[in-house]
Write a protein that holds these residues in place. Structure first.
Motif, PDB file in Angstrom:
ATOM      1  N   PHE A 171       4.426 -10.879   1.205  1.00 63.19           N
ATOM      2  CA  PHE A 171       3.449 -10.440   2.196  1.00 63.19           C
ATOM      3  C   PHE A 171       4.147  -9.843   3.412  1.00 63.19           C
ATOM      4  CE2 PHE A 171       0.783 -14.142   0.420  1.00 63.19           C
ATOM      5  CZ  PHE A 171       0.300 -13.329  -0.600  1.00 63.19           C
ATOM      6  N   LEU A 172       5.302 -10.403   3.778  1.00 62.66           N
ATOM      7  CA  LEU A 172       6.032  -9.894   4.925  1.00 62.66           C
ATOM      8  C   LEU A 172       6.614  -8.507   4.662  1.00 62.66           C
ATOM      9  CD1 LEU A 172       7.947 -13.154   5.969  1.00 62.66           C
ATOM     10  CD2 LEU A 172       5.852 -12.223   6.974  1.00 62.66           C
ATOM     11  N   GLN A 173       6.759  -8.145   3.399  1.00 68.25           N
ATOM     12  CA  GLN A 173       7.347  -6.856   3.033  1.00 68.25           C
ATOM     13  C   GLN A 173       6.308  -5.759   2.850  1.00 68.25           C
ATOM     14  OE1 GLN A 173       9.508  -7.804  -0.524  1.00 68.25           O
ATOM     15  NE2 GLN A 173      10.962  -9.159   0.527  1.00 68.25           N
ATOM     16  N   GLU A 174       5.031  -6.072   3.044  1.00 71.76           N
ATOM     17  CA  GLU A 174       3.980  -5.092   2.776  1.00 71.76           C
ATOM     18  C   GLU A 174       4.112  -3.850   3.648  1.00 71.76           C
ATOM     19  OE1 GLU A 174       0.386  -7.232   3.321  1.00 71.76           O
ATOM     20  OE2 GLU A 174       0.439  -8.194   1.347  1.00 71.76           O
ATOM     21  N   ASN A 175       4.372  -4.027   4.949  1.00 74.65           N
ATOM     22  CA  ASN A 175       4.489  -2.878   5.838  1.00 74.65           C
ATOM     23  C   ASN A 175       5.668  -1.995   5.455  1.00 74.65           C
ATOM     24  OD1 ASN A 175       2.261  -3.336   7.600  1.00 74.65           O
ATOM     25  ND2 ASN A 175       3.406  -4.964   8.602  1.00 74.65           N
ATOM     26  N   ALA A 176       6.772  -2.614   5.063  1.00 72.80           N
ATOM     27  CA  ALA A 176       7.944  -1.839   4.666  1.00 72.80           C
ATOM     28  C   ALA A 176       7.665  -1.043   3.395  1.00 72.80           C
ATOM     29  CB  ALA A 176       9.143  -2.764   4.460  1.00 72.80           C
ATOM     30  N   ARG A 177       7.000  -1.671   2.414  1.00 70.21           N
ATOM     31  CA  ARG A 177       6.677  -0.957   1.177  1.00 70.21           C
ATOM     32  C   ARG A 177       5.733   0.203   1.451  1.00 70.21           C
ATOM     33  NH1 ARG A 177       6.535  -6.285  -1.157  1.00 70.21           N
ATOM     34  NH2 ARG A 177       4.294  -6.350  -0.834  1.00 70.21           N
ATOM     35  N   ALA A 178       4.777   0.000   2.362  1.00 67.29           N
ATOM     36  CA  ALA A 178       3.841   1.072   2.697  1.00 67.29           C
ATOM     37  C   ALA A 178       4.565   2.241   3.350  1.00 67.29           C
ATOM     38  CB  ALA A 178       2.748   0.537   3.626  1.00 67.29           C
ATOM     39  N   ALA A 179       5.488   1.951   4.246  1.00 62.50           N
ATOM     40  CA  ALA A 179       6.239   3.010   4.920  1.00 62.50           C
ATOM     41  C   ALA A 179       7.084   3.799   3.921  1.00 62.50           C
ATOM     42  CB  ALA A 179       7.123   2.408   6.013  1.00 62.50           C
ATOM     43  N   VAL A 180       7.690   3.109   2.972  1.00 62.57           N
ATOM     44  CA  VAL A 180       8.491   3.785   1.948  1.00 62.57           C
ATOM     45  C   VAL A 180       7.600   4.665   1.071  1.00 62.57           C
ATOM     46  CG1 VAL A 180       9.884   3.421  -0.120  1.00 62.57           C
ATOM     47  CG2 VAL A 180      10.311   2.055   1.926  1.00 62.57           C
ATOM     48  N   ALA A 181       6.430   4.152   0.679  1.00 62.39           N
ATOM     49  CA  ALA A 181       5.511   4.927  -0.156  1.00 62.39           C
ATOM     50  C   ALA A 181       5.075   6.198   0.553  1.00 62.39           C
ATOM     51  CB  ALA A 181       4.296   4.079  -0.527  1.00 62.39           C
ATOM     52  N   GLN A 182       4.771   6.093   1.855  1.00 63.55           N
ATOM     53  CA  GLN A 182       4.376   7.267   2.627  1.00 63.55           C
ATOM     54  C   GLN A 182       5.523   8.266   2.728  1.00 63.55           C
ATOM     55  OE1 GLN A 182       1.701   8.453   3.685  1.00 63.55           O
ATOM     56  NE2 GLN A 182       2.174   9.842   5.383  1.00 63.55           N
ATOM     57  N   ALA A 183       6.734   7.785   2.947  1.00 57.70           N
ATOM     58  CA  ALA A 183       7.892   8.674   3.055  1.00 57.70           C
ATOM     59  C   ALA A 183       8.143   9.419   1.748  1.00 57.70           C
ATOM     60  CB  ALA A 183       9.123   7.867   3.457  1.00 57.70           C
ATOM     61  N   VAL A 184       7.991   8.723   0.624  1.00 55.14           N
ATOM     62  CA  VAL A 184       8.195   9.361  -0.682  1.00 55.14           C
ATOM     63  C   VAL A 184       7.152  10.449  -0.913  1.00 55.14           C
ATOM     64  CG1 VAL A 184       8.120   8.980  -3.181  1.00 55.14           C
ATOM     65  CG2 VAL A 184       9.345   7.375  -1.706  1.00 55.14           C
ATOM     66  N   MET A 185       5.885  10.164  -0.604  1.00 52.23           N
ATOM     67  CA  MET A 185       4.837  11.166  -0.778  1.00 52.23           C
ATOM     68  C   MET A 185       5.060  12.359   0.141  1.00 52.23           C
ATOM     69  SD  MET A 185       1.269   9.086  -1.431  1.00 52.23           S
ATOM     70  CE  MET A 185       1.523   7.786  -0.221  1.00 52.23           C
TER      71      MET A 185
END
Length: 222
Positions: A171-185
């Motif tokens: 749960f603590l990693q959710e923001n980091a995963r979201a930021a990475v997903a946005q950067a990839v897109m």
């Protein structure tokens, strides 16, 4: 009233994968669908899904009731039905609203919501697609009316994901995963835009050394 019947195996693929038990007694009760589904161009509001009431262990011959199965392994999920319902809901949206909904759903978390909230995703999507944030924000009521999102951080029941076995660290990693997903897109969109610049004027020195791809294609055709 629309009615449709399905083969039992279509809906039991996910039902039995959590254990070695196999369906033993199957019934087909009438079930109302809200929202409905669309099959072969027809809107189906009622159908007969396969429902297992008894399971059998082929190794021991033990017969287990569905109540006992749920106690051991949890409530079975008929994913084929839910997938059809999701397709129906998305299919009723305008193309631009559908694309925005699919973008938001990429950020679902395991707490029945999305990370980051919709207010942030509106800005991210505007930056990704080159639109004004105000224009993107106008599509939020449409997604709310379709029950795709319920609030700034919660999605509708048809789209929710839960992680009963997830650890607190995930749960603590959710923001980091979201930021990475946005950067990839964003990088994929940037590369796509670069590839689509073939119709723009080129510097003289580059045009002499490397003609546009359409000219090269014609020369090879000759």
């Amino acid at each position: 009233m629309n009615f449709h019947a399905f083969h039992p195996e279509d809906d039991l693929q996910d039902h039995g994968t959590r254990s070695c038990l196999e369906p033993f007694t199957v019934i087909h009760p009438v079930r109302n669908l809200t929202p409905p589904i669309r099959l072969n161009g027809k809107v189906i509001q009622q159908w007969r899904p396969a429902r297992v009431v008894e399971w059998i262990d082929p190794g021991t011959g033990e017969i287990v009731s569905d109540t006992e199965y749920r106690r051991r392994f949890g409530k079975p999920v008929y994913r084929s039905e839910r997938a059809l319902q999701r397709t129906y809901v998305l299919g009723k949206l305008r193309p631009e609203a559908r694309a925005f909904a699919q973008y938001i759903l990429k950020f679902r978390n395991l707490r029945r919501g999305i990370t980051p909230p919709v207010s942030t995703l509106v800005k991210w999507y505007a930056d990704l697609t080159g639109q004004r944030a105000a224009n993107v924000r106008r599509m939020v009521p449409t997604l709310t009316a379709a029950r795709i999102i319920e609030s700034d951080t919660l999605v509708g029941t048809l789209w929710q994901q839960s992680g009963a076995q997830a650890h607190a660290s995930s749960f603590l990693q959710e923001n980091a995963r979201a930021a990475v997903a946005q950067a990839v897109m964003w990088m994929k969109r940037r590369d796509q835009r670069r590839c689509n610049r073939g119709d723009r004027a080129r510097p003289a020195w580059l045009a002499q050394r490397l003609p546009p791809s359409i000219i090269l294609a014609k020369s090879h055709a000759l």
